[in-house]
Design a protein around this motif. Structure first.
Motif, PDB file in Angstrom:
ATOM      1  N   LYS A   1     -53.680   0.529  82.394  1.00  0.00           N
ATOM      2  CA  LYS A   1     -53.818   1.881  81.870  1.00  0.00           C
ATOM      3  C   LYS A   1     -53.271   1.891  80.446  1.00  0.00           C
ATOM      4  O   LYS A   1     -52.406   1.081  80.100  1.00  0.00           O
ATOM      5  N   PRO A   2     -53.775   2.783  79.579  1.00  0.00           N
ATOM      6  CA  PRO A   2     -53.342   2.778  78.166  1.00  0.00           C
ATOM      7  C   PRO A   2     -51.834   2.937  78.035  1.00  0.00           C
ATOM      8  O   PRO A   2     -51.201   3.719  78.764  1.00  0.00           O
ATOM      9  N   GLY A   3     -51.249   2.169  77.128  1.00  0.00           N
ATOM     10  CA  GLY A   3     -49.814   2.231  76.874  1.00  0.00           C
ATOM     11  C   GLY A   3     -49.526   2.667  75.455  1.00  0.00           C
ATOM     12  O   GLY A   3     -50.328   3.329  74.807  1.00  0.00           O
ATOM     13  N   ARG A   4     -48.395   2.270  74.969  1.00  0.00           N
ATOM     14  CA  ARG A   4     -47.928   2.695  73.649  1.00  0.00           C
ATOM     15  C   ARG A   4     -48.342   1.695  72.580  1.00  0.00           C
ATOM     16  O   ARG A   4     -48.960   0.670  72.865  1.00  0.00           O
ATOM     17  N   SER A   5     -47.981   2.002  71.346  1.00  0.00           N
ATOM     18  CA  SER A   5     -48.208   1.115  70.216  1.00  0.00           C
ATOM     19  C   SER A   5     -46.957   1.050  69.355  1.00  0.00           C
ATOM     20  O   SER A   5     -46.129   1.957  69.378  1.00  0.00           O
ATOM     21  N   GLY A   6     -46.844  -0.016  68.607  1.00  0.00           N
ATOM     22  CA  GLY A   6     -45.776  -0.162  67.629  1.00  0.00           C
ATOM     23  C   GLY A   6     -46.338  -0.799  66.379  1.00  0.00           C
ATOM     24  O   GLY A   6     -47.433  -1.365  66.398  1.00  0.00           O
ATOM     25  N   VAL A   7     -45.616  -0.682  65.292  1.00  0.00           N
ATOM     26  CA  VAL A   7     -46.032  -1.315  64.038  1.00  0.00           C
ATOM     27  C   VAL A   7     -44.919  -2.247  63.579  1.00  0.00           C
ATOM     28  O   VAL A   7     -43.767  -1.839  63.438  1.00  0.00           O
ATOM     29  N   ARG A   8     -45.279  -3.494  63.363  1.00  0.00           N
ATOM     30  CA  ARG A   8     -44.347  -4.512  62.905  1.00  0.00           C
ATOM     31  C   ARG A   8     -44.347  -4.550  61.386  1.00  0.00           C
ATOM     32  O   ARG A   8     -45.399  -4.622  60.752  1.00  0.00           O
ATOM     33  N   ALA A   9     -43.164  -4.508  60.795  1.00  0.00           N
ATOM     34  CA  ALA A   9     -43.023  -4.641  59.341  1.00  0.00           C
ATOM     35  C   ALA A   9     -42.950  -6.127  59.000  1.00  0.00           C
ATOM     36  O   ALA A   9     -41.983  -6.794  59.364  1.00  0.00           O
ATOM     37  N   GLN A  10     -43.962  -6.631  58.327  1.00  0.00           N
ATOM     38  CA  GLN A  10     -43.995  -8.043  57.980  1.00  0.00           C
ATOM     39  C   GLN A  10     -43.984  -8.222  56.469  1.00  0.00           C
ATOM     40  O   GLN A  10     -44.829  -7.671  55.775  1.00  0.00           O
ATOM     41  N   ALA A  11     -43.024  -8.969  55.963  1.00  0.00           N
ATOM     42  CA  ALA A  11     -42.969  -9.276  54.536  1.00  0.00           C
ATOM     43  C   ALA A  11     -43.927 -10.418  54.234  1.00  0.00           C
ATOM     44  O   ALA A  11     -43.908 -11.457  54.883  1.00  0.00           O
ATOM     45  N   LEU A  12     -44.789 -10.208  53.232  1.00  0.00           N
ATOM     46  CA  LEU A  12     -45.715 -11.236  52.760  1.00  0.00           C
ATOM     47  C   LEU A  12     -45.355 -11.626  51.340  1.00  0.00           C
ATOM     48  O   LEU A  12     -44.994 -10.767  50.522  1.00  0.00           O
ATOM     49  N   ASP A  13     -45.479 -12.914  51.019  1.00  0.00           N
ATOM     50  CA  ASP A  13     -45.326 -13.304  49.619  1.00  0.00           C
ATOM     51  C   ASP A  13     -46.685 -13.275  48.935  1.00  0.00           C
ATOM     52  O   ASP A  13     -47.722 -13.018  49.567  1.00  0.00           O
ATOM     53  N   LYS A  14     -46.711 -13.547  47.643  1.00  0.00           N
ATOM     54  CA  LYS A  14     -47.947 -13.404  46.873  1.00  0.00           C
ATOM     55  C   LYS A  14     -49.017 -14.406  47.278  1.00  0.00           C
ATOM     56  O   LYS A  14     -50.201 -14.226  46.977  1.00  0.00           O
ATOM     57  N   ASP A  15     -48.611 -15.483  47.973  1.00  0.00           N
ATOM     58  CA  ASP A  15     -49.568 -16.480  48.435  1.00  0.00           C
ATOM     59  C   ASP A  15     -50.143 -16.150  49.799  1.00  0.00           C
ATOM     60  O   ASP A  15     -50.932 -16.923  50.356  1.00  0.00           O
ATOM     61  N   GLY A  16     -49.737 -15.018  50.365  1.00  0.00           N
ATOM     62  CA  GLY A  16     -50.244 -14.619  51.663  1.00  0.00           C
ATOM     63  C   GLY A  16     -49.504 -15.233  52.827  1.00  0.00           C
ATOM     64  O   GLY A  16     -49.967 -15.158  53.968  1.00  0.00           O
ATOM     65  N   LYS A  17     -48.359 -15.817  52.569  1.00  0.00           N
ATOM     66  CA  LYS A  17     -47.565 -16.416  53.632  1.00  0.00           C
ATOM     67  C   LYS A  17     -46.573 -15.394  54.175  1.00  0.00           C
ATOM     68  O   LYS A  17     -45.937 -14.667  53.411  1.00  0.00           O
ATOM     69  N   MET A  18     -46.445 -15.364  55.494  1.00  0.00           N
ATOM     70  CA  MET A  18     -45.488 -14.476  56.118  1.00  0.00           C
ATOM     71  C   MET A  18     -44.080 -15.025  55.934  1.00  0.00           C
ATOM     72  O   MET A  18     -43.837 -16.210  56.183  1.00  0.00           O
ATOM     73  N   VAL A  19     -43.173 -14.176  55.475  1.00  0.00           N
ATOM     74  CA  VAL A  19     -41.775 -14.570  55.372  1.00  0.00           C
ATOM     75  C   VAL A  19     -41.241 -14.658  56.788  1.00  0.00           C
ATOM     76  O   VAL A  19     -41.164 -13.652  57.498  1.00  0.00           O
ATOM     77  N   ASP A  20     -40.887 -15.854  57.211  1.00  0.00           N
ATOM     78  CA  ASP A  20     -40.611 -16.093  58.626  1.00  0.00           C
ATOM     79  C   ASP A  20     -39.170 -15.776  59.023  1.00  0.00           C
ATOM     80  O   ASP A  20     -38.891 -15.527  60.187  1.00  0.00           O
ATOM     81  N   ASP A  21     -38.260 -15.760  58.062  1.00  0.00           N
ATOM     82  CA  ASP A  21     -36.849 -15.599  58.395  1.00  0.00           C
ATOM     83  C   ASP A  21     -36.332 -14.266  57.858  1.00  0.00           C
ATOM     84  O   ASP A  21     -37.021 -13.565  57.117  1.00  0.00           O
ATOM     85  N   PHE A  22     -35.104 -13.933  58.237  1.00  0.00           N
ATOM     86  CA  PHE A  22     -34.464 -12.746  57.688  1.00  0.00           C
ATOM     87  C   PHE A  22     -34.292 -12.915  56.183  1.00  0.00           C
ATOM     88  O   PHE A  22     -34.041 -14.012  55.684  1.00  0.00           O
ATOM     89  N   TYR A  23     -34.453 -11.800  55.460  1.00  0.00           N
ATOM     90  CA  TYR A  23     -34.423 -11.883  53.997  1.00  0.00           C
ATOM     91  C   TYR A  23     -33.859 -10.579  53.441  1.00  0.00           C
ATOM     92  O   TYR A  23     -34.287  -9.492  53.829  1.00  0.00           O
ATOM     93  N   TRP A  24     -32.849 -10.714  52.560  1.00  0.00           N
ATOM     94  CA  TRP A  24     -32.323  -9.520  51.915  1.00  0.00           C
ATOM     95  C   TRP A  24     -32.125  -9.780  50.429  1.00  0.00           C
ATOM     96  O   TRP A  24     -32.095 -10.918  49.972  1.00  0.00           O
ATOM     97  N   GLU A  25     -31.996  -8.685  49.679  1.00  0.00           N
ATOM     98  CA  GLU A  25     -31.729  -8.762  48.243  1.00  0.00           C
ATOM     99  C   GLU A  25     -30.575  -7.827  47.908  1.00  0.00           C
ATOM    100  O   GLU A  25     -30.432  -6.752  48.499  1.00  0.00           O
ATOM    101  N   GLU A  26     -29.770  -8.258  46.954  1.00  0.00           N
ATOM    102  CA  GLU A  26     -28.596  -7.496  46.546  1.00  0.00           C
ATOM    103  C   GLU A  26     -28.893  -6.724  45.277  1.00  0.00           C
ATOM    104  O   GLU A  26     -29.467  -7.255  44.318  1.00  0.00           O
ATOM    105  N   GLY A  27     -28.529  -5.448  45.262  1.00  0.00           N
ATOM    106  CA  GLY A  27     -28.601  -4.631  44.072  1.00  0.00           C
ATOM    107  C   GLY A  27     -27.198  -4.320  43.566  1.00  0.00           C
ATOM    108  O   GLY A  27     -26.217  -4.937  43.989  1.00  0.00           O
ATOM    109  N   LYS A  28     -27.109  -3.371  42.671  1.00  0.00           N
ATOM    110  CA  LYS A  28     -25.804  -2.951  42.169  1.00  0.00           C
ATOM    111  C   LYS A  28     -25.134  -2.079  43.224  1.00  0.00           C
ATOM    112  O   LYS A  28     -25.588  -0.971  43.518  1.00  0.00           O
ATOM    113  N   ASN A  29     -24.074  -2.601  43.842  1.00  0.00           N
ATOM    114  CA  ASN A  29     -23.353  -1.900  44.917  1.00  0.00           C
ATOM    115  C   ASN A  29     -24.253  -1.587  46.114  1.00  0.00           C
ATOM    116  O   ASN A  29     -24.017  -0.619  46.847  1.00  0.00           O
ATOM    117  N   SER A  30     -25.288  -2.401  46.311  1.00  0.00           N
ATOM    118  CA  SER A  30     -26.206  -2.152  47.422  1.00  0.00           C
ATOM    119  C   SER A  30     -26.745  -3.467  47.966  1.00  0.00           C
ATOM    120  O   SER A  30     -26.780  -4.485  47.269  1.00  0.00           O
TER     121      SER A  30
END
Length: 400
Positions: A342-371
């Motif tokens: 029977k019909p169920g729910r849906s979800g949307v996965r946030a996937q980071a892509l680089d400019k070459d179309g490769k999926m960023v496979d690991d955790f990735y963060w960037e540092e800003g000023k105090n952030s």
């Protein structure tokens, strides 16, 4: 309103970060801002509810380390704080000899990631564990479990609130602008300004946009992929005891459909994986012009499409065809019938892509000023959230 730390994003990673910070710095003032009216409204509350073992991930990777450690912490948290969970184990089922030939490699990876008790089994033991599953071989993974992730998110929110009477948690509080100040950051919300010495952004599907709003220029772009599920009817639920997963196909970017018994006794099957025309769109026809234009204007999106167009076409066909979805599920349980779904729910996965179309496979963060911006937090982020929270708190200590 001024705080020592503000966490933007009330999913599991954001709440776990605030919770771990409150344990380490009980005298500091913390605020959590969530734009929705519920905690864990998006990815955290729409995943499969699985406690992952860590078997799939490259040994030594951030995902592997934090999944194994995070799983241990998650079980301890659920025990201590009365969150529903169960360690039930799963089978990774080979449906052909070719897939069976890949199982020893997965078994080696399990051992490299510190998983004890994982073993290869044959048809007789497969039927003992999952009587309706059929295949020449499988791996039994005893560490896998199921959990109430929404309940866990709510419990963490309660604990953050009680750690310090000055801590505040705000629902329905989107951040619409970010400014720098000599003392840290100023976050602009429709309800007013909020100030903090440091800010952590755990914003999932909006993570690249929040980073750009903060003046960063991440090279990756978030692209949404919707996953649709079916639920099993009462007749179908009798055919699944716990969790039945496929052997990963190294040539495609997603795992494939599987069966998951949920913590509440329901059983769901899926998901497929299709490009989402709306980042937070949970129906098959959801569309947002801005989201679609942004994704299609990014070169990496088209390069991904070109690399996997046959897979993507098949996934779209299944999204609108119950019979095709059923056929994929019958690869694991041949006796499954249309009346079992029977019909169920849906979800949307946030996937980071680089400019070459490769999926960023690991955790990735960037540092800003105090952030700090957590830009990519793929599965097993839910399982690993408490361990990720530790890593983020440690990183905050090193920031100027």
């Amino acid at each position: 309103m001024r705080y020592d730390l503000i966490v933007v994003g009330g999913g599991l990673v954001g709440l776990a970060t605030a919770y771990k910070y409150s344990l380490k710095y009980p005298g500091h003032r913390i605020a959590v801002l969530e734009k929705e009216r519920k905690w864990a409204f998006h990815q955290s509350g729409r995943n499969s509810g699985v406690i992952h073992s860590g078997i799939y991930y490259k040994p030594g990777s951030y995902k592997a380390r934090n999944c194994v450690e995070g799983r241990k912490q998650l079980v301890e948290f659920c025990e201590e704080h009365d969150v529903a969970y169960e360690i039930c184990g799963k089978i990774i089922l080979a449906t052909s000899q070719g897939e069976a030939d890949r199982l020893p490699g997965l078994l080696d990876r399990a051992k490299a990631n510190g998983l004890d008790g994982v073993r290869q089994i044959g048809p007789y033991e497969i039927r003992e564990i999952e009587p309706f599953a059929e295949g020449p071989a499988a791996l039994f993974v005893p560490q896998t479990g199921i959990v109430d992730y929404k309940g866990m998110a709510s419990r963490m929110a309660d604990l953050i609130r009680t750690r310090n009477t000055h801590n505040r948690l705000f629902l329905d509080h989107p951040v619409v602008d970010i400014k720098d100040s000599p003392e840290g950051k100023i976050l602009i919300t429709p309800s007013g300004e909020m100030k903090a010495a440091k800010v952590v952004f755990c914003t999932g599907l909006q993570s690249d946009r929040m980073a750009r709003l903060d003046g960063l220029r991440p090279e990756v772009h978030i692209v949404g992929f919707r996953g649709d599920y079916f639920d099993l009817t009462d007749s179908g639920k009798k055919k699944v005891r716990n969790l039945i997963y496929p052997v990963p196909n190294p040539t495609v970017p997603f795992l494939g459909v599987h069966f998951t018994r949920m913590y509440d006794g329901e059983v769901e099957c899926g998901p497929n994986a299709v490009f989402s025309f709306k980042r937070e769109g949970y129906s098959r026809t959801a569309f947002d012009l801005h989201d679609t234009a942004a994704a299609l204007a990014f070169a990496g999106t088209w390069r991904l499409f070109r690399s996997h167009w046959k897979f993507g076409l098949g996934e779209y066909q299944r999204a609108f065809s119950k019979s095709l979805f059923l056929k994929a599920l019958q690869g694991l349980i041949p006796s499954l019938e249309s009346s079992d779904l029977k019909p169920g729910r849906s979800g949307v996965r946030a996937q980071a892509l680089d400019k070459d179309g490769k999926m960023v496979d690991d955790f990735y963060w960037e540092e800003g000023k105090n952030s700090l911006h957590v830009i990519n937090a793929p599965s097993p982020a839910a399982t690993a959230c408490l361990s990720i929270g530790d890593e983020i708190v440690d990183h905050l200590e090193k920031m100027n």
